[in-house]
Structures are given as structure tokens and as C-alpha cells.
Design a protein around this motif. Sequence first.
Motif, PDB file in Angstrom:
ATOM      1  N   LEU A 100       0.680  -1.124  -0.069  1.00 40.23           N
ATOM      2  CA  LEU A 100      -0.083   0.007   0.039  1.00 40.23           C
ATOM      3  C   LEU A 100       0.957   1.195  -0.162  1.00 40.23           C
ATOM      4  N   ALA A 101       1.994   1.244   0.887  1.00 38.65           N
ATOM      5  CA  ALA A 101       2.957   2.455   0.769  1.00 38.65           C
ATOM      6  C   ALA A 101       3.587   2.500  -0.655  1.00 38.65           C
ATOM      7  N   LEU A 102       3.913   1.462  -1.228  1.00 38.51           N
ATOM      8  CA  LEU A 102       4.544   1.699  -2.359  1.00 38.51           C
ATOM      9  C   LEU A 102       3.722   2.292  -3.467  1.00 38.51           C
ATOM     10  N   GLY A 103       2.322   1.844  -3.558  1.00 34.55           N
ATOM     11  CA  GLY A 103       1.357   2.474  -4.370  1.00 34.55           C
ATOM     12  C   GLY A 103       1.073   3.814  -4.250  1.00 34.55           C
ATOM     13  N   CYS A 104       1.027   4.284  -2.843  1.00 36.65           N
ATOM     14  CA  CYS A 104       0.677   5.521  -2.304  1.00 36.65           C
ATOM     15  C   CYS A 104       1.893   6.376  -2.793  1.00 36.65           C
ATOM     16  N   TRP A 105       3.127   6.103  -2.230  1.00 38.18           N
ATOM     17  CA  TRP A 105       4.290   7.081  -2.679  1.00 38.18           C
ATOM     18  C   TRP A 105       4.587   7.238  -3.869  1.00 38.18           C
ATOM     19  N   ALA A 106       4.424   6.005  -4.893  1.00 32.58           N
ATOM     20  CA  ALA A 106       4.412   6.304  -6.166  1.00 32.58           C
ATOM     21  C   ALA A 106       3.502   7.284  -6.922  1.00 32.58           C
ATOM     22  N   ALA A 107       2.245   7.218  -6.391  1.00 36.10           N
ATOM     23  CA  ALA A 107       1.389   8.369  -6.938  1.00 36.10           C
ATOM     24  C   ALA A 107       1.491   9.398  -6.308  1.00 36.10           C
ATOM     25  N   ALA A 108       2.149   9.571  -5.260  1.00 35.67           N
ATOM     26  CA  ALA A 108       2.198  10.950  -4.718  1.00 35.67           C
ATOM     27  C   ALA A 108       3.500  11.736  -5.358  1.00 35.67           C
ATOM     28  N   GLY A 109       4.533  10.886  -5.484  1.00 38.24           N
ATOM     29  CA  GLY A 109       5.751  11.170  -6.252  1.00 38.24           C
ATOM     30  C   GLY A 109       5.663  11.851  -7.712  1.00 38.24           C
ATOM     31  N   ALA A 110       4.902  10.785  -8.400  1.00 37.04           N
ATOM     32  CA  ALA A 110       4.512  11.232  -9.722  1.00 37.04           C
ATOM     33  C   ALA A 110       3.522  12.491  -9.897  1.00 37.04           C
ATOM     34  N   GLN A 111       2.563  12.598  -9.022  1.00 35.48           N
ATOM     35  CA  GLN A 111       1.776  13.872  -8.953  1.00 35.48           C
ATOM     36  C   GLN A 111       2.461  15.031  -8.538  1.00 35.48           C
ATOM     37  N   LYS A 112       3.426  14.787  -7.738  1.00 32.03           N
ATOM     38  CA  LYS A 112       4.093  16.152  -7.101  1.00 32.03           C
ATOM     39  C   LYS A 112       5.028  16.715  -8.361  1.00 32.03           C
ATOM     40  N   THR A 113       5.578  15.727  -8.978  1.00 32.19           N
ATOM     41  CA  THR A 113       6.555  16.070 -10.222  1.00 32.19           C
ATOM     42  C   THR A 113       5.875  16.745 -11.411  1.00 32.19           C
ATOM     43  N   LEU A 114       4.556  16.224 -11.747  1.00 30.57           N
ATOM     44  CA  LEU A 114       3.653  16.952 -12.625  1.00 30.57           C
ATOM     45  C   LEU A 114       3.271  18.286 -12.120  1.00 30.57           C
ATOM     46  N   ASP A 115       2.761  18.403 -10.870  1.00 25.75           N
ATOM     47  CA  ASP A 115       2.514  19.739 -10.443  1.00 25.75           C
ATOM     48  C   ASP A 115       3.811  20.492 -10.449  1.00 25.75           C
ATOM     49  N   ALA A 116       4.966  20.113 -10.319  1.00 28.83           N
ATOM     50  CA  ALA A 116       6.028  21.082 -10.609  1.00 28.83           C
ATOM     51  C   ALA A 116       6.180  21.410 -12.155  1.00 28.83           C
ATOM     52  N   GLY A 117       5.508  20.982 -13.041  1.00 29.64           N
ATOM     53  CA  GLY A 117       5.456  21.180 -14.444  1.00 29.64           C
ATOM     54  C   GLY A 117       6.421  20.540 -15.203  1.00 29.64           C
ATOM     55  N   LEU A 118       6.861  19.549 -14.821  1.00 26.24           N
ATOM     56  CA  LEU A 118       7.765  18.418 -15.408  1.00 26.24           C
ATOM     57  C   LEU A 118       6.961  17.700 -16.484  1.00 26.24           C
ATOM     58  N   GLY A 119       7.596  16.754 -17.223  1.00 25.58           N
ATOM     59  CA  GLY A 119       6.867  15.949 -18.023  1.00 25.58           C
ATOM     60  C   GLY A 119       6.511  14.604 -17.496  1.00 25.58           C
ATOM     61  N   TRP A 120       6.183  13.750 -18.223  1.00 26.63           N
ATOM     62  CA  TRP A 120       5.724  12.235 -17.935  1.00 26.63           C
ATOM     63  C   TRP A 120       6.834  11.377 -17.529  1.00 26.63           C
ATOM     64  N   LEU A 121       7.987  11.641 -18.047  1.00 24.30           N
ATOM     65  CA  LEU A 121       9.080  10.824 -17.895  1.00 24.30           C
ATOM     66  C   LEU A 121       9.663  11.081 -16.566  1.00 24.30           C
ATOM     67  N   PRO A 122       9.930  12.386 -16.102  1.00 26.43           N
ATOM     68  CA  PRO A 122      10.538  12.793 -14.886  1.00 26.43           C
ATOM     69  C   PRO A 122       9.321  12.215 -13.717  1.00 26.43           C
ATOM     70  N   ALA A 123       8.017  12.337 -14.132  1.00 25.82           N
ATOM     71  CA  ALA A 123       6.935  12.064 -13.367  1.00 25.82           C
ATOM     72  C   ALA A 123       7.118  10.465 -12.715  1.00 25.82           C
TER      73      ALA A 123
END
Length: 214
Positions: free
Chosen positions: A97-120
Amino acid sequence: MTDLFRGLDLTGVFANAVLGGVIARRARLDPVGFAVLAVLSGLGGGIIRDTLLQRGTPVALTDYAYLLTAFAGAALTFVVRVEGPWWNRVWPVLDALALGCWAAAGAQKTLDAGLGWLPAVLLGTITAVGGGVVRDIVLRQIPAVLGGNTLYATCAAAASGVLVVLQERGYPAAGSLAALVVGAGLCLLARWRGWILPDADGWSPTRIHRRPRT
């Protein structure tokens, strides 16, 4: 959704901090060692992500709940020997559960920072597995995610990818939930089925299996 993911986030921090404490006990470390491994296991990935994004102080240092949760895991494992069948059943579920939550949070925060899909996808994966990697390096071990174990980084990358796709289609809430389900489900399925990625020799077309002579 925010409260749900925060709860899962802190649960994952606690579970992985406990794992760090369990490993510290096996290595016969002192209380400082317990605290260090607990913080690295529970918070390392998020700290690496926030440092790379350069969008302010890492959340683990501004929201006291994170450090206090990690220290609680360290204290518990220092006082109580955490092991046995119950731990072997409960921890994989919390970790997934932590893995899924952390992966989602990390990708979302990266997109919110204005970066693209690969960095996310990259930073979503780092958020999920980075703490364990740093912990293993501190203990002078080859990080478990680099081979020989059931799928882990692959599950985090898949979860991050799901969030990116649904986010780009305009479904951020559904993307977060789907990423959690995909990451956790795939991680648990990989553990149950024993799925691992093949090593370099496993890919080699010249590899020959000879029947031993009798």
C-alpha cells in the motif's frame, strides 16, 4: 482523498520505519542506528524526490508527523522484538500500500512542478524505492531492488505510469486511486507468484542448459 492518502502515507512511513528497526536489530545497532535506519527506510525516497524537485524544504522536515512517525517505528522495534508469522503477513500488505501511495504522490508532485511524464514516472519510482536503496547502501549491501527479488521498482513505475496517463486525461483523483490499486496489487501479486526480472544471463540467447552426465 487527501486525508485518505495522508493516512496511507503515514502508515507506510511507520511500516517501513519498523522494517528499518528490524534490520537494525539484526545488525545489532544502538538506538542511533535504529533511528537512522527507520528514517532512511520510511522517509528517504520522499526526501530525495523533494530535493531533486527543488520546490522548497522536503515535506518530511516541515511536517513533524513524518519524523515523529518514523521515530515511533524505531522506538517500537528497539523495545519490542518485531518478528513472527503475524509480521510476515501484515508487513507485505502495508508495504505494498505504501509503494502504491508513494509512487502516486511522487508522480503527482512532479507533474505539479511542471515537469513531463518521464520525470514523473522516474520520481514516482524513486519516492517508492529510494529509502530502501539508501538504507541498503548504508549497510554496505547491494540494494534489494537491483535484482534477485520479487518485482518492486517495476510495480512503482507501473503505478506512476497509471497516474500520469489518467492525469493527462483529466482524472487526477481517479489517477491517484488507480495508481494505488495498481502499485499495491501488482506488488502483492508479484510476492505471491514469485515474479522476478531475469538477470543478464537469463536474456542471453546463447545460454545453453546441458543435462548433467550420469
